[in-house]
Motif scaffolding. Structure first.
Motif, PDB file in Angstrom:
ATOM      1  N   ILE A 205       0.846  -1.203   0.000  1.00  0.00           N
ATOM      2  CA  ILE A 205       0.000   0.000   0.000  1.00  0.00           C
ATOM      3  C   ILE A 205       0.882   1.255   0.000  1.00  0.00           C
ATOM      4  CG2 ILE A 205      -1.537   1.401   1.469  1.00  0.00           C
ATOM      5  CD1 ILE A 205      -2.968  -1.175   2.260  1.00  0.00           C
ATOM      6  N   ARG A 206       0.494   2.229  -0.809  1.00  0.00           N
ATOM      7  CA  ARG A 206       1.177   3.527  -0.819  1.00  0.00           C
ATOM      8  C   ARG A 206       0.132   4.636  -0.754  1.00  0.00           C
ATOM      9  NH1 ARG A 206       4.480   0.654   0.197  1.00  0.00           N
ATOM     10  NH2 ARG A 206       6.525   0.241  -0.715  1.00  0.00           N
ATOM     11  N   VAL A 207       0.569   5.860  -0.501  1.00  0.00           N
ATOM     12  CA  VAL A 207      -0.353   7.001  -0.531  1.00  0.00           C
ATOM     13  C   VAL A 207       0.115   7.951  -1.638  1.00  0.00           C
ATOM     14  CG1 VAL A 207      -1.328   8.952   0.763  1.00  0.00           C
ATOM     15  CG2 VAL A 207      -0.848   6.791   1.944  1.00  0.00           C
ATOM     16  N   ARG A 208      -0.785   8.278  -2.582  1.00  0.00           N
ATOM     17  CA  ARG A 208      -0.477   9.241  -3.642  1.00  0.00           C
ATOM     18  C   ARG A 208      -1.581  10.290  -3.660  1.00  0.00           C
ATOM     19  NH1 ARG A 208       3.533   6.961  -3.317  1.00  0.00           N
ATOM     20  NH2 ARG A 208       4.789   5.823  -4.836  1.00  0.00           N
ATOM     21  N   ASP A 209      -1.182  11.549  -3.587  1.00  0.00           N
ATOM     22  CA  ASP A 209      -2.144  12.670  -3.549  1.00  0.00           C
ATOM     23  C   ASP A 209      -3.233  12.439  -2.507  1.00  0.00           C
ATOM     24  OD1 ASP A 209      -0.759  13.862  -5.658  1.00  0.00           O
ATOM     25  OD2 ASP A 209      -1.909  12.693  -7.134  1.00  0.00           O
ATOM     26  N   GLY A 210      -2.863  11.939  -1.358  1.00  0.00           N
ATOM     27  CA  GLY A 210      -3.820  11.763  -0.263  1.00  0.00           C
ATOM     28  C   GLY A 210      -4.739  10.566  -0.422  1.00  0.00           C
ATOM     29  N   ILE A 211      -4.465   9.720  -1.425  1.00  0.00           N
ATOM     30  CA  ILE A 211      -5.344   8.560  -1.661  1.00  0.00           C
ATOM     31  C   ILE A 211      -4.532   7.268  -1.548  1.00  0.00           C
ATOM     32  CG2 ILE A 211      -6.660   7.376  -3.508  1.00  0.00           C
ATOM     33  CD1 ILE A 211      -7.816  10.029  -4.230  1.00  0.00           C
ATOM     34  N   MET A 212      -5.215   6.220  -1.014  1.00  0.00           N
ATOM     35  CA  MET A 212      -4.532   4.936  -0.858  1.00  0.00           C
ATOM     36  C   MET A 212      -4.460   4.228  -2.206  1.00  0.00           C
ATOM     37  SD  MET A 212      -5.480   2.346   2.154  1.00  0.00           S
ATOM     38  CE  MET A 212      -6.365   0.983   1.463  1.00  0.00           C
TER      39      MET A 212
ATOM     40  N   GLY B 194     -17.550   8.127 -10.596  1.00  0.00           N
ATOM     41  CA  GLY B 194     -17.448   9.535 -10.207  1.00  0.00           C
ATOM     42  C   GLY B 194     -16.270   9.770  -9.284  1.00  0.00           C
ATOM     43  N   ASP B 195     -16.526  10.428  -8.158  1.00  0.00           N
ATOM     44  CA  ASP B 195     -15.412  10.714  -7.249  1.00  0.00           C
ATOM     45  C   ASP B 195     -15.337   9.704  -6.103  1.00  0.00           C
ATOM     46  OD1 ASP B 195     -16.920  13.369  -5.229  1.00  0.00           O
ATOM     47  OD2 ASP B 195     -17.636  11.437  -5.909  1.00  0.00           O
ATOM     48  N   ASP B 196     -15.798   8.507  -6.401  1.00  0.00           N
ATOM     49  CA  ASP B 196     -15.861   7.466  -5.385  1.00  0.00           C
ATOM     50  C   ASP B 196     -14.458   7.039  -4.930  1.00  0.00           C
ATOM     51  OD1 ASP B 196     -17.630   4.274  -5.376  1.00  0.00           O
ATOM     52  OD2 ASP B 196     -16.550   5.371  -3.819  1.00  0.00           O
ATOM     53  N   LEU B 197     -14.194   7.245  -3.666  1.00  0.00           N
ATOM     54  CA  LEU B 197     -12.877   6.885  -3.117  1.00  0.00           C
ATOM     55  C   LEU B 197     -12.729   5.385  -2.907  1.00  0.00           C
ATOM     56  CD1 LEU B 197     -12.268   9.614  -0.392  1.00  0.00           C
ATOM     57  CD2 LEU B 197     -10.807   9.140  -2.357  1.00  0.00           C
ATOM     58  N   SER B 198     -13.854   4.668  -3.095  1.00  0.00           N
ATOM     59  CA  SER B 198     -13.813   3.260  -2.729  1.00  0.00           C
ATOM     60  C   SER B 198     -13.201   2.364  -3.806  1.00  0.00           C
ATOM     61  CB  SER B 198     -15.211   2.770  -2.370  1.00  0.00           C
ATOM     62  OG  SER B 198     -15.974   2.645  -3.535  1.00  0.00           O
ATOM     63  N   ALA B 199     -12.866   2.912  -4.970  1.00  0.00           N
ATOM     64  CA  ALA B 199     -12.225   2.067  -5.988  1.00  0.00           C
ATOM     65  C   ALA B 199     -10.835   1.671  -5.496  1.00  0.00           C
ATOM     66  CB  ALA B 199     -12.123   2.821  -7.302  1.00  0.00           C
ATOM     67  N   ILE B 200     -10.283   0.626  -6.117  1.00  0.00           N
ATOM     68  CA  ILE B 200      -8.907   0.248  -5.793  1.00  0.00           C
ATOM     69  C   ILE B 200      -8.012   0.816  -6.896  1.00  0.00           C
ATOM     70  CG2 ILE B 200      -7.311  -1.676  -5.436  1.00  0.00           C
ATOM     71  CD1 ILE B 200      -9.706  -3.316  -4.392  1.00  0.00           C
ATOM     72  N   TRP B 201      -6.992   1.541  -6.491  1.00  0.00           N
ATOM     73  CA  TRP B 201      -6.092   2.195  -7.449  1.00  0.00           C
ATOM     74  C   TRP B 201      -4.728   1.525  -7.415  1.00  0.00           C
ATOM     75  CZ3 TRP B 201      -8.640   5.397 -10.498  1.00  0.00           C
ATOM     76  CH2 TRP B 201      -9.806   6.006 -10.014  1.00  0.00           C
ATOM     77  N   ILE B 202      -4.170   1.385  -8.629  1.00  0.00           N
ATOM     78  CA  ILE B 202      -2.850   0.754  -8.733  1.00  0.00           C
ATOM     79  C   ILE B 202      -1.850   1.799  -9.240  1.00  0.00           C
ATOM     80  CG2 ILE B 202      -1.513  -1.122  -9.805  1.00  0.00           C
ATOM     81  CD1 ILE B 202      -3.812  -2.175  -8.048  1.00  0.00           C
ATOM     82  N   VAL B 203      -0.722   1.938  -8.546  1.00  0.00           N
ATOM     83  CA  VAL B 203       0.309   2.831  -9.069  1.00  0.00           C
ATOM     84  C   VAL B 203       1.288   1.968  -9.868  1.00  0.00           C
ATOM     85  CG1 VAL B 203       1.496   2.832  -6.813  1.00  0.00           C
ATOM     86  CG2 VAL B 203       2.112   4.535  -8.514  1.00  0.00           C
ATOM     87  N   MET B 204       1.319   2.246 -11.194  1.00  0.00           N
ATOM     88  CA  MET B 204       2.108   1.420 -12.097  1.00  0.00           C
ATOM     89  C   MET B 204       3.597   1.741 -11.923  1.00  0.00           C
ATOM     90  SD  MET B 204      -0.528  -0.064 -13.312  1.00  0.00           S
ATOM     91  CE  MET B 204       0.043  -1.095 -14.659  1.00  0.00           C
TER      92      MET B 204
ATOM     93  N   GLY C  18       4.804   5.109 -12.681  1.00  0.00           N
ATOM     94  CA  GLY C  18       4.292   6.229 -11.888  1.00  0.00           C
ATOM     95  C   GLY C  18       2.839   6.610 -12.195  1.00  0.00           C
ATOM     96  N   SER C  19       2.274   6.101 -13.317  1.00  0.00           N
ATOM     97  CA  SER C  19       0.880   6.439 -13.634  1.00  0.00           C
ATOM     98  C   SER C  19      -0.055   5.640 -12.711  1.00  0.00           C
ATOM     99  CB  SER C  19       0.581   6.127 -15.096  1.00  0.00           C
ATOM    100  OG  SER C  19       0.703   4.736 -15.300  1.00  0.00           O
ATOM    101  N   ILE C  20      -1.301   6.141 -12.600  1.00  0.00           N
ATOM    102  CA  ILE C  20      -2.247   5.462 -11.702  1.00  0.00           C
ATOM    103  C   ILE C  20      -3.419   4.914 -12.502  1.00  0.00           C
ATOM    104  CG2 ILE C  20      -3.875   5.843  -9.791  1.00  0.00           C
ATOM    105  CD1 ILE C  20      -1.790   7.604  -8.508  1.00  0.00           C
ATOM    106  N   LYS C  21      -3.729   3.654 -12.296  1.00  0.00           N
ATOM    107  CA  LYS C  21      -4.841   3.019 -13.012  1.00  0.00           C
ATOM    108  C   LYS C  21      -5.827   2.435 -12.021  1.00  0.00           C
ATOM    109  CE  LYS C  21      -2.797   1.382 -17.361  1.00  0.00           C
ATOM    110  NZ  LYS C  21      -2.421   0.160 -18.081  1.00  0.00           N
ATOM    111  N   GLU C  22      -7.094   2.446 -12.415  1.00  0.00           N
ATOM    112  CA  GLU C  22      -8.117   1.802 -11.593  1.00  0.00           C
ATOM    113  C   GLU C  22      -7.927   0.286 -11.769  1.00  0.00           C
ATOM    114  OE1 GLU C  22     -11.481  -0.374 -11.063  1.00  0.00           O
ATOM    115  OE2 GLU C  22     -11.271   0.370 -13.105  1.00  0.00           O
TER     116      GLU C  22
END
Ligand code: ZN
Length: 404
Positions: free
Chosen positions: A198-205, A360-370, A373-377
């Motif tokens: 787990i990492r934090v990017r721009d305040g998001i997990m 939308g702006d749902d924080l509940s998605a899971i985000w992957i930091v590639m 450095g790019s971020i994908k859902e």
């Protein structure tokens, strides 16, 4: 500075090894009357009618969620370095208390009594309860902060993500715990590796790309647990009888209100008027079973029969519905046999997706930091999750009725 205990308390736990309690406020909340009540509420409702060892409580699960949140903060430097001590305490309390408003038999009881555990969780934290007084004594205004993390209104979305996103401490604990106590292997995944990636990017997990296989495993664990445990038709059959019993009690209020005097403990919930936090405190599974045993002597034959079924596990049979005619034929057969089909026939449809992609702006998605450095859902980063999300929705329709 928040007061710490002279010595860290450790509670043995089969999922996490130990639960570690360092702060005074956490320890006091664990010992509060509202939190201790969770020992009398099973985590999995009626699932122990299928998996007989699944008798673990919401008390154990809540401690487990707290421990995962604590480890996210203490062991994950990205999270630990972004949040203040006050936010750390608030989110640990939110993890500990997120289920404190649960009633008996979880959703079966809620649907018929039209109460929502989320509403009671908030009330118990904010109204004049022991838990509330402990938190406010520690720091004025802290209880509001805890409630806002649970109801998704806290300004720091990371805190909410930690306890109720799609990769949160709540789900991670219940999957592992429910798999362990049902004796199934489906719910297992590598919690240690999730916590490390787990990492934090721009305040998001987010999760590192190298951790993606662990996340796929976690999503598959959810998929299997839903069909093998959470939606098991035998447990559903038990829950349906519970719902029918409460439905009958509610109808008795109009048809034969004397019956309600036999089981006064249910009255506030049946009338659904001004349910206080104290009414809620007294309503647990022990109270319910006492009520069911009193109903064995009820003057109402339906209540008598339904409570006997619950106490002896004499459940409704179920079959898959393959055409509409089946329902009518079965209903007519039951009517001929003298059953009141309001309480002795039920159609149940279940469907689920183990993961919902970003909306939308749902924080509940899971985000992957590639790696670049790019971020994908997640469903864009994983072929397995993509096919689960875009494939046909698995659903089941069954009818339930008594045999004989
Ligand atoms: Zn929970």
């Amino acid at each position: 500075m928040f007061k710490k205990l002279d010595e860290i308390k450790v509670l043995r736990d089969p999922i996490h090894g130990y639960i570690h309690v360092e702060y005074d406020v956490i320890w006091k909340c664990i010992n509060s009357r509202e939190f201790q009540r969770l020992r009398r509420i099973k985590q999995l409702g009626a699932s122990y009618m299928v998996y007989h060892t699944a008798e673990h409580s919401r008390f154990a699960h809540s401690l487990g969620v707290y421990e995962i949140v604590r480890r996210m903060i203490v062991e994950n430097n990205d999270i630990g370095s972004t949040i203040s001590e006050k936010d750390a305490i608030a989110v640990m309390l939110a993890g500990l208390l997120h289920d404190i408003g649960h009633g008996p038999f979880s959703h079966a009881f809620e649907s018929i009594c039209q109460t929502h555990h989320e509403e009671f969780t908030e009330r118990i934290i904010l109204e004049d309860t022991e838990v509330h007084r402990i938190i406010e004594k520690t720091q004025a205004g802290l209880s509001k902060s805890v409630a806002s993390i649970i109801n998704h209104t806290h300004k720091n979305g990371l805190l909410t993500q930690m306890i109720s996103g799609q990769l949160d401490a709540d789900r991670m604990d219940y999957l592992l715990r429910d798999a362990y106590f049902t004796g199934t292997k489906y719910g297992e995944f590598d919690l240690e590796r999730v916590l490390r990636t787990i990492r934090v990017r721009d305040g998001i997990m987010v999760v590192k790309e190298t951790g993606i296989h662990t996340i796929e495993d976690y999503i598959m664990a959810r998929y299997h647990m839903y069909w093998q445990v959470y939606y098991h038709p035998t447990a559903r059959s038990y829950e349906i009888i519970l719902s029918k019993l409460f439905e009958r009690l509610r109808d008795c209020e109009k048809e034969n209100s004397k019956v309600l005097k036999e089981v006064t403990m249910f009255n506030a919930f049946i009338r659904n008027k001004d349910i206080s936090v104290n009414d809620h405190y007294l309503m647990d599974e022990t109270t319910c079973f006492y009520g069911f045993s009193l109903l064995l002597e009820s003057k109402d034959e339906i209540l008598k029969d339904l409570s006997y079924r619950l106490l002896t596990r004499n459940l409704f049979k179920y079959v898959d519905i393959t055409n509409d005619k089946m329902k009518e034929t079965k209903k007519n057969q039951l009517i001929k046999k003298g059953y009141d089909i309001r309480y002795y026939f039920h159609v149940d449809k279940v469907e689920q997706r183990p993961y919902q992609p970003y909306k939308g702006d749902d924080l509940s998605a899971i985000w992957i930091v590639m790696n670049n450095g790019s971020i994908k859902e997640l469903s864009e980063a994983s072929d397995i999750v993509h096919s689960l999300v875009h494939g046909e929705n698995k659903n089941e329709e069954k009818m339930f009725y008594p045999v004989g």
